[in-house]
Design a protein around this motif. Structure first.
Motif, PDB file in Angstrom:
ATOM      1  N   VAL A   1       0.831  -1.203   0.000  1.00 33.43           N
ATOM      2  CA  VAL A   1       0.000   0.000   0.000  1.00 33.43           C
ATOM      3  C   VAL A   1       0.874   1.267   0.000  1.00 33.43           C
TER       4      VAL A   1
ATOM      5  N   PRO B   1      -5.685  10.424   2.935  1.00 36.78           N
ATOM      6  CA  PRO B   1      -4.749   9.346   3.267  1.00 36.78           C
ATOM      7  C   PRO B   1      -3.433   9.891   3.820  1.00 36.78           C
TER       8      PRO B   1
ATOM      9  N   VAL C   1      -0.378   4.961   7.690  1.00 38.32           N
ATOM     10  CA  VAL C   1      -0.279   3.637   7.084  1.00 38.32           C
ATOM     11  C   VAL C   1       0.861   2.860   7.735  1.00 38.32           C
TER      12      VAL C   1
ATOM     13  N   ILE D   1      -6.044   0.097   9.032  1.00 39.57           N
ATOM     14  CA  ILE D   1      -5.758   1.377   8.366  1.00 39.57           C
ATOM     15  C   ILE D   1      -7.033   2.210   8.242  1.00 39.57           C
ATOM     16  N   ALA D   2      -8.141   1.557   7.868  1.00 36.29           N
ATOM     17  CA  ALA D   2      -9.392   2.291   7.680  1.00 36.29           C
ATOM     18  C   ALA D   2      -9.828   2.975   8.975  1.00 36.29           C
TER      19      ALA D   2
ATOM     20  N   PHE E   1      -7.626   5.994   9.606  1.00 36.98           N
ATOM     21  CA  PHE E   1      -7.991   7.104   8.709  1.00 36.98           C
ATOM     22  C   PHE E   1      -9.245   7.808   9.232  1.00 36.98           C
TER      23      PHE E   1
ATOM     24  N   ILE F   1     -11.228   7.492  -0.352  1.00 35.96           N
ATOM     25  CA  ILE F   1     -11.437   7.441   1.095  1.00 35.96           C
ATOM     26  C   ILE F   1     -12.812   6.864   1.423  1.00 35.96           C
TER      27      ILE F   1
ATOM     28  N   ILE G   1     -12.713   3.177   1.175  1.00 35.00           N
ATOM     29  CA  ILE G   1     -12.088   2.531   2.335  1.00 35.00           C
ATOM     30  C   ILE G   1     -13.075   2.495   3.501  1.00 35.00           C
TER      31      ILE G   1
ATOM     32  N   THR H   1     -10.248  -2.601   0.111  1.00 30.24           N
ATOM     33  CA  THR H   1      -9.204  -2.532   1.138  1.00 30.24           C
ATOM     34  C   THR H   1      -8.336  -1.299   0.877  1.00 30.24           C
ATOM     35  N   PRO H   2      -7.548  -0.870   1.871  1.00 31.59           N
ATOM     36  CA  PRO H   2      -6.662   0.283   1.646  1.00 31.59           C
ATOM     37  C   PRO H   2      -5.723   0.093   0.449  1.00 31.59           C
ATOM     38  N   THR H   3      -5.184  -1.098   0.270  1.00 29.49           N
ATOM     39  CA  THR H   3      -4.302  -1.338  -0.880  1.00 29.49           C
ATOM     40  C   THR H   3      -5.071  -1.145  -2.180  1.00 29.49           C
TER      41      THR H   3
END
Lengths: 431, 172
Positions: free
Chosen positions: A64, A158, A163, A173-174, A177, A232, A235, A241-243
């Motif tokens: 990511v 982001p 991360v 990660i979500a 954020f 965003i 996510i 997913t973040p990736t």
């Protein structure tokens, strides 16, 4: 030798190497390997190197990072900065210090699609610096606003720093954020207030001239808002997913940049910028991996946690000590290295303390606090990276003026850090 | 752009005009293109998953493998541009000779460690090749990934040595 003794020697050796200009990644690699060999013998440690470095590089969690970096590098070349600056100016230009406020707000908007502070500062600096000059802002006021505004790149998701924190501490990660959203908005409002108050004290007026471009500015800025909402929003809603979100961001910013006429040279420059920053982060991650393996062998992190438990010190005092240490370290070393080096040591300690919150809540709260103090390190002397970037762009040799221009924003930061420490609910309200 | 501008400041023309630099740059661009491809495949997979209920098979593996390759290909450029962060605040008041010597020592450490890792990874690649180690779905051979990382670190070691003989002009 006992583990703790070797651990202490290892840390001392690391510090000596760092003082002697050895890059952080290699200093961690060297001391980590030497320490592990001292504790576990040459054979097993060296044998582990046959696969361990590859496990770091081909780790799905890390993928990511280069993707978000590439998204930011492409966004910087998609001609968005001008549109976002104009949009902010249409809304804020008429207030006191309006053009500087617009530069800060432009940074905030750009930060919503870029996870890097340096890229945000540089991109917005190119557009806003000449305009601030034209409006008669002093060198320090103009560069200070942009250096500080640039930090909104990591404060508003982001965020590469978040991360990294999430990966190092195995947090979501979500969620991080989401938690960063309100503190990020507070940072933006706080910075705008800093500009307004400074302008008020100096008796500066507004500049109503930027207003006619409001509609055009909004239209041109629309793609940026769209990308933010998709990436965003995707996510947050769990759509990807973040990736995957970073991948979507890369494709969208690439399409936008091409549509806006990005040249092949600029495209290659975006790839190279991603390459050097990614390589730097991967090498530090590799060094930290090996150094943490050594630390784990010495049992230093557990000892720190146990010591804290029996010391009877207030959790709040310990937290403040760690944050102050981060602020000091942030003044002398690169922020990403600092996080990667210290989070494995301090995170278990902080999470073990009783703040009247669940361990997950403490983890998220500490993540946001770490982010904020790291951000301060980007604008404090002697090596505030954002200050360097803007200073280089400005072509002046008066660095002291820039650091002076940053002072109102540091005051704003101090207030925000105090609020975030005192009221964990600000961070946890959406989580 | 931003980060490279900082690095470029310390890059003498004797470095940027050298074929070694062009090689490192070329590899980094290749790595960047791999990233762009991974992004496109991932987006295709998301679209397929949601609209056609058919994701790209093994997209997770592909991203993991590809990002590993890309990151390895980025290493030589980072080494020749000397972007790895270090702390200079304490040593900035040393005289030029002392700083040059310390920087030389740091490059020797970087070269030695990179070479050592490359050698061990080379042996790891050979093991993976012999045991035919593969990813689960797409059967991507792990020895290729390990060998690329070994080669990239080996090149980084050479480039660190190269910078030993082509140091940056002193900035301060």
């Amino acid at each position: 030798m006992e583990g703790p003794t070797v651990g202490f020697i290892g840390f001392a050796a690391l510090l000596v190497l760092l003082v002697l200009r050895v890059p952080i990644a290699f200093a961690m690699l060297l001391t980590g390997l030497a320490g592990s060999i001292a504790l576990s013998g040459f054979g097993p440690v060296v044998a582990s190197l046959k696969t361990q470095p590859y496990a770091t590089f081909a780790n799905h969690a890390f993928s990511v990072i280069p993707l978000f970096l590439l998204m930011g590098a492409l966004a910087a070349r998609a001609g968005l900065a001008r549109a976002l600056f104009d949009l902010a100016r249409a809304g804020l230009g008429r207030f006191r210090g309006g053009v500087a406020m617009s530069a800060v707000a432009g940074c905030g908007l750009f930060g919503a699609i870029c996870g890097s502070s340096l890229a945000t500062a540089a991109t917005m600096g190119r557009i806003a610096l000449p305009e601030l000059r034209r409006q008669g802002y002093s060198h320090g006021a103009a560069t200070g606003a942009l250096a500080a505004g640039g930090t909104l790149g990591i404060l508003i998701p982001p965020s590469i720093v978040l991360v990294l924190f999430a990966i190092l501490t195995e947090q979501n990660i979500a969620t991080l954020f989401l938690a960063a959203f309100l503190p990020g908005a507070m940072a933006l409002v706080g910075y705008l207030a800093a500009v307004w108050i400074t302008a008020y004290l100096r008796g500066e007026g507004g500049d109503p001239s930027g207003n006619e471009s409001a509609i055009g500015g909004f239209g041109a800025a629309l793609p940026a808002l769209g990308i933010f909402l998709i990436v965003i929003g995707g996510i947050y809603s769990g759509l990807f997913t973040p990736t995957e979100a970073a991948a979507v961001g890369v494709v969208l910013t690439l399409m936008l940049a091409w549509w806006r006429g990005m040249s092949r040279g600029e495209f290659v420059a975006a790839l190279l910028e991603t390459a050097t920053t990614s390589a730097m982060i991967y090498m530090i991650l590799l060094g930290a991996d090996i150094f943490s393996a050594f630390l784990a062998r010495t049992q230093a992190p557990q000892m720190l946690t146990e010591w804290a438990a029996v010391s009877g010190l207030s959790p709040w005092l310990l937290l403040v000590c760690v944050l102050v240490l981060y602020l000091v370290m942030g003044c002398i070393m690169d922020s990403l290295s600092m996080i990667i080096l210290t989070v494995p040591l301090f995170f278990p300690l902080i999470v073990s303390l009783d703040f009247g919150l669940s361990p997950t809540e403490v983890a998220i709260w500490f993540g946001i606090l770490t982010l904020v103090v790291v951000e301060v390190g980007l604008i404090t002397p002697p090596i505030g990276m954002n200050v360097f970037i803007i200073h280089r762009l400005s072509g002046s040799d008066d660095m002291a003026a820039t650091f002076k221009g940053v002072v109102p924003f540091l005051i704003s930061d101090t207030v925000r850090i105090a609020l975030l420490v005192a009221f964990p609910a600000i961070t946890l309200v959406f989580v | 752009m931003p980060d490279n501008e900082l690095a470029d400041a310390g890059l003498p023309a004797t470095v940027t005009n050298d074929p070694m630099y062009r090689l490192a740059r070329g590899l980094a661009v290749l790595g960047g293109l791999i990233l762009v491809m991974l992004a496109l495949i991932t987006v295709a997979s998301i679209v397929g998953r949601n609209l056609l209920s058919a994701a790209v098979p093994g997209d997770y593996e592909l991203v993991e493998y590809g990002a590993g390759l890309a990151a390895a290909l980025f290493l030589p450029l980072a080494q020749i541009e000397l972007v790895h962060p270090r702390i200079t605040i304490f040593s900035d008041r040393f005289n030029l000779t002392a700083r040059r010597m310390l920087d030389g020592l740091a490059l020797i450490i970087a070269a030695g460690l990179s070479l050592g890792l490359a050698l061990q990874l080379g042996r790891g690649a050979w093991d993976a090749f012999r045991f035919n180690d593969q990813s689960m779905i797409l059967q991507l051979p792990s020895w290729v990934g390990i060998a690329v990382l070994a080669a990239a670190l080996c090149l980084a070691a050479v480039l660190a040595a190269f910078r030993l003989v082509r140091p940056a002009p002193d900035m301060s």
